[in-house]
Enzyme design. Structure first.
Site, mmCIF file in Angstrom:
data_model
loop_
_atom_site.group_PDB
_atom_site.id
_atom_site.type_symbol
_atom_site.label_atom_id
_atom_site.label_comp_id
_atom_site.label_asym_id
_atom_site.label_seq_id
_atom_site.Cartn_x
_atom_site.Cartn_y
_atom_site.Cartn_z
ATOM 1 N N HIS A 281 -6.477 -10.079 5.952
ATOM 2 C CA HIS A 281 -5.275 -9.957 5.130
ATOM 3 C C HIS A 281 -4.446 -8.715 5.427
ATOM 4 C CE1 HIS A 281 -8.056 -7.290 2.997
ATOM 5 N NE2 HIS A 281 -6.980 -6.680 2.523
ATOM 6 N N ARG A 282 -4.905 -7.808 6.289
ATOM 7 C CA ARG A 282 -4.187 -6.567 6.546
ATOM 8 C C ARG A 282 -2.815 -6.844 7.162
ATOM 9 N NH1 ARG A 282 -6.555 -2.031 4.105
ATOM 10 N NH2 ARG A 282 -8.806 -2.314 4.148
#
Length: 384
Positions: free
Chosen positions: A210-211
């Site tokens: 998700h970064r």
């Protein structure tokens, strides 16, 4: 300390799922000491699967306040947090504010408290990636500068704070409260149950990504999806999809491979059970690096750096690039080695023993209660 004493309330500010896992043992330990507490949920993670289910599973008290901030740009979200938290703190005048991790809610709470001369305790202080492109790095560094008490989860975090000139009397190496929660629930993490619930194969790779560096740029996301498809040619991939990356991954066609299983976000117990049963984990999450370290599951972190190097020196984690992903997974699967979760093992990180919450509670309590049992008068936060 009796709850009726004026200005004796401790406020915990949480906003995202990693915060909840870290806060649970601290809240419980302070409750055992009789402190009045209030939990403020900012609503940074706001749907049931990202938020409410964690409170139910971890035994956290229902939030006294839910600010309902929701999503938005960093500026929009932080501005809304500042307004909501200032109103809350001004109305309640807490004796201490405890913040967790490195999300926007953490920085906003520390900033508001410091300006109102309310002392701040930062749980998970001193972690550094030295990568200023990460919003989390900005949040954690500024929060540390604003905090009266800094609770470090690993020895190198203490060193980082010393190098930055933080007063040694403010820094306490206490261990990792996230590991307290993991060890307290170890018997509840049932891989067989999660496989049955989602009809998963016996052997799979769990992924969670998700970064911003992995999902915000469509070209980067497309390259990553291509590599994940290469991995899926040989082993099933099971991926609970974070809302932040869902659109990017679907646009890049992640779900078009028959051996890629995309799931909605999972609750804490089910997610850690999924990780525990995996042959390997691919992630960019800091918390997952820590959980796999204790569970003995091979972890491949798709980042050029980590603020948790202890998961490499004392755990199962290794940093890889997107190009290295297929070969790295193949190597881990061929090796097949795992170790059982054992907090007493010589190669596990120091003080990751399930008692961090109690250490934190003892220090906070000592700040609030004088040697004669009378309430101490806390001074303002550093820099106020």
């Amino acid at each position: 300390m009796p709850a009726s004493w004026p200005h004796a309330e401790i406020v915990h500010v949480v906003g995202a799922r990693p915060n909840f896992v870290k806060a649970a043992p601290v809240v419980a330990a302070l409750a055992r000491r009789g402190h009045a507490q209030r939990v403020v949920h900012t609503g940074q993670h706001y749907d049931d699967r990202m938020s409410a289910v964690f409170f139910r599973e971890l035994g956290l008290p229902r939030p006294d306040v839910d600010l309902g901030v929701g999503s938005g740009s960093h500026g929009e979200q932080t501005a809304a947090l500042l307004i909501g938290l200032e109103r809350e703190f001004a109305a309640r005048s807490p004796a201490f504010v405890i913040v967790y991790g490195d999300v926007n809610s953490t920085l906003a709470a520390a900033l508001v408290a410091a300006k109102l001369h309310i002392p701040v305790a930062h749980v998970e202080a001193g972690l550094r990636s030295f990568d200023w492109t990460m919003p989390e790095e900005v949040n954690r560094r500024l929060t540390d500068q604003l905090s009266r008490l800094l609770f470090a989860t690993s020895p190198e975090a203490v060193g980082h704070l010393a190098n930055e000139g933080v007063d040694v009397d403010r820094v306490h190496f206490v261990g990792n409260p996230m590991i307290d929660t993991l060890l307290a629930n170890l018997d509840r993490f049932d891989p067989a149950a999660v496989r049955a619930a989602h009809e998963l194969p016996e052997r799979y790779v769990a992924a969670t990504l998700h970064r911003p560096a992995n999902v915000d740029d469509p070209e980067v996301a497309a390259r990553l999806v291509a590599r994940l498809h290469e991995v899926a040619d040989t082993v099933d991939i099971v991926m609970p999809v974070h809302p932040r990356g869902r659109a990017a991954f679907l646009a890049a066609g992640l779900d078009r491979h028959p051996r890629v299983r995309l799931l909605d976000p999972l609750g804490y117990i089910e997610f850690v059970a999924l990780v525990r049963g995996a042959a390997a984990v691919v992630t960019d999450s800091g918390g997952v690096q820590e959980e796999t370290t204790m569970l003995g599951v091979p972890c491949l972190t798709l980042r050029p750096n980590t603020e948790r190097p202890i998961t490499i020196t004392h755990g199962t984690n290794q940093l890889i690039t997107e190009a290295e992903l297929p070969a790295s997974v193949a190597k881990v699967l061929a090796d097949g080695r795992r170790r059982a979760a054992d907090p007493g093992a010589s190669d596990t990180p120091p003080l990751w023993d399930g008692r961090a919450g109690e250490r934190i509670a003892a220090i906070v309590s000592a700040e609030l209660v004088g040697p004669d049992g009378a309430a101490a008068a806390p001074s303002g936060a550093a820099g106020s």
